[in-house]
Design an enzyme around this catalytic site. Sequence first.
Site, mmCIF file in Angstrom:
data_model
loop_
_atom_site.group_PDB
_atom_site.id
_atom_site.type_symbol
_atom_site.label_atom_id
_atom_site.label_comp_id
_atom_site.label_asym_id
_atom_site.label_seq_id
_atom_site.Cartn_x
_atom_site.Cartn_y
_atom_site.Cartn_z
ATOM 1 N N ASP A 311 -7.892 73.630 18.155
ATOM 2 C CA ASP A 311 -9.315 73.663 18.486
ATOM 3 C C ASP A 311 -9.593 72.520 19.453
ATOM 4 O O ASP A 311 -9.190 71.378 19.211
ATOM 5 C CB ASP A 311 -10.148 73.495 17.209
ATOM 6 C CG ASP A 311 -11.644 73.444 17.479
ATOM 7 O OD1 ASP A 311 -12.174 74.439 18.008
ATOM 8 O OD2 ASP A 311 -12.281 72.420 17.156
ATOM 9 N N ASP A 313 -12.404 70.222 21.170
ATOM 10 C CA ASP A 313 -13.795 69.789 21.023
ATOM 11 C C ASP A 313 -14.102 68.757 22.108
ATOM 12 O O ASP A 313 -14.191 67.562 21.851
ATOM 13 C CB ASP A 313 -14.015 69.208 19.620
ATOM 14 C CG ASP A 313 -15.479 68.925 19.323
ATOM 15 O OD1 ASP A 313 -16.320 69.196 20.196
ATOM 16 O OD2 ASP A 313 -15.772 68.416 18.231
ATOM 17 N N GLU A 315 -16.606 67.091 24.321
ATOM 18 C CA GLU A 315 -18.050 66.867 24.364
ATOM 19 C C GLU A 315 -18.390 65.905 25.509
ATOM 20 O O GLU A 315 -18.275 64.699 25.327
ATOM 21 C CB GLU A 315 -18.523 66.321 23.015
ATOM 22 C CG GLU A 315 -18.227 67.282 21.860
ATOM 23 C CD GLU A 315 -18.804 66.837 20.525
ATOM 24 O OE1 GLU A 315 -19.771 66.043 20.509
ATOM 25 O OE2 GLU A 315 -18.304 67.283 19.502
ATOM 26 N N TYR A 390 -26.412 72.864 16.282
ATOM 27 C CA TYR A 390 -27.006 71.813 15.456
ATOM 28 C C TYR A 390 -27.090 70.552 16.309
ATOM 29 O O TYR A 390 -26.636 70.550 17.462
ATOM 30 C CB TYR A 390 -26.198 71.577 14.170
ATOM 31 C CG TYR A 390 -24.693 71.581 14.327
ATOM 32 C CD1 TYR A 390 -24.022 70.512 14.925
ATOM 33 C CD2 TYR A 390 -23.929 72.649 13.875
ATOM 34 C CE1 TYR A 390 -22.652 70.508 15.070
ATOM 35 C CE2 TYR A 390 -22.547 72.661 14.013
ATOM 36 C CZ TYR A 390 -21.914 71.584 14.606
ATOM 37 O OH TYR A 390 -20.549 71.596 14.752
#
Length: 563
Positions: A311, A313, A315, A390
Amino acid sequence: MRKFNKPLLALLIGSTLCSAAQAAAPGKPTIAWGNTKFAIVEVDQAATAYNNLVKVKNAADVSVSWNLWNGDAGTTAKILLNGKEAWSGPSTGSSGTANFKVNKGGRYQMQVALCNADGCTASDATEIVVADTDGSHLAPLKEPLLEKNKPYKQNSGKVVGSYFVEWGVYGRNFTVDKIPAQNLTHLLYGFIPICGGNGINDSLKEIEGSFQALQRSCQGREDFKVSIHDPFAALQKAQKGVTAWDDPYKGNFGQLMALKQAHPDLKILPSIGGWTLSDPFFFMGDKVKRDRFVGSVKEFLQTWKFFDGVDIDWEFPGGKGANPNLGSPQDGETYVLLMKELRAMLDQLSAETGRKYELTSAISAGKDKIDKVAYNVAQNSMDHIFLMSYDFYGPFDLKNLGHQTALNAPAWKPDTAYTTVNGVNALLAQGVKPGKVVVGTAMYGRGWTGVNGYQNNIPFTGTATGPVKGTWKNGIVDYRQIAGQFMSGEWQYTYDATAEAPYVFKPSTGDLITFDDARSVQAKGKYVLDKQLGGLFSWEIDADNGDILNSMNASLGNSAGVQ
């Protein structure tokens, strides 16, 4: 009765005894005391640097010694594992040693057999452990569901995922054995770091000791290779099922290996990056760095066989992450290339191992960030896109308050840009297949204190003076604590049916917390089914008491199961 004279009788008896000795199998050997645990991937339980922590081999080096206290030694010695010959060599006397290799993990009943022309005599069996990182040597880790978690079957065909964090084993005391694994299809391990020092991992410096810990882990390792941030938590800390001093793999990884034995269909993915570990991605426009990274991910998956893919991630491509100095218009192209090259690597690995590996990515749900990347192209390399719907609002902004994980815009601010629906629509507008999109749910709340100046009894229309007191960090409150402490007394619970978002408010202090609960998650699940999206995932599993995960399962149509 026929009579023998004494000399003839003695001769016959002697001849008979000699023939019996010549026809006898060897004596029974005894396995000597020694190591009974061996490993294909060896872990140094004292090391802090990844290069010293791990030694990868093709097979475990097994050694066994034996003694023969009585009888003939025979001519050949054999080592039997579960009754099958693993080694043979000459038997040379009253003791012996064999060194041999075993290339498959598991628990074996080992015997030493001494043989001659008249047969073999085997020792009593001793169990040995040949550890491998697929967990084949471990008993399945299957624990009862805790708190309010109910059993579900994963029969909806939808993703039910959650993040488990490496550091959760400390203050939170949330270990792998507490994960309600039967209620998940995907478990994401946060986070795997990328090596690099000053100028490459500067965002880490905002967390005391974190940058220094990474430098220790990456000592002697090239920049842009993956590593393990906290070797003690990952591999050296004694946990349930991996407590013995000589257990080859302890910590989170050891327990995850055992969890995989209990739940073989659970996809366990290492998540690389995260808020403070994303800086190195911004340098991967350089193909040399990107190739080194991709190669190290392959090596990581070859080493830690319980993982089922990776995965990413990052950001965030284009910027607006933890480091305000990083971000480029070229990041979107780099992201697409990175996904393509990771997919090619995973396909190559599949051809080598016969296993299927997944490629997923956690991405921002903000349209402004989504538009930086051609996800319609990147999706061709990816199995799932985890939409982080979120953190839309929080105490990082004291003047603009709002629902942190709402499905829709609230009636009091219909032009709200950051909502789950807006994020999904931005992806679908690009041409992303609905089934690739997995919607995020929050197992925590974000909150403010000192909220004042609000209108029409809607606290979000006011401003705040600071972050609310948190569970582990101010501004962030575990759902478990919200449900247990903030639903009664002075706290006022409100459900915004337009936004599909709950909040609690304490007027006397101006404490305001926005979060997900069973009802809002139910609404997200219905939305996923209505739009034929991929499923639901959550951040982070240790903060839930079971309410959120139960609602994720029920809303997606998973039926009740049994423990």
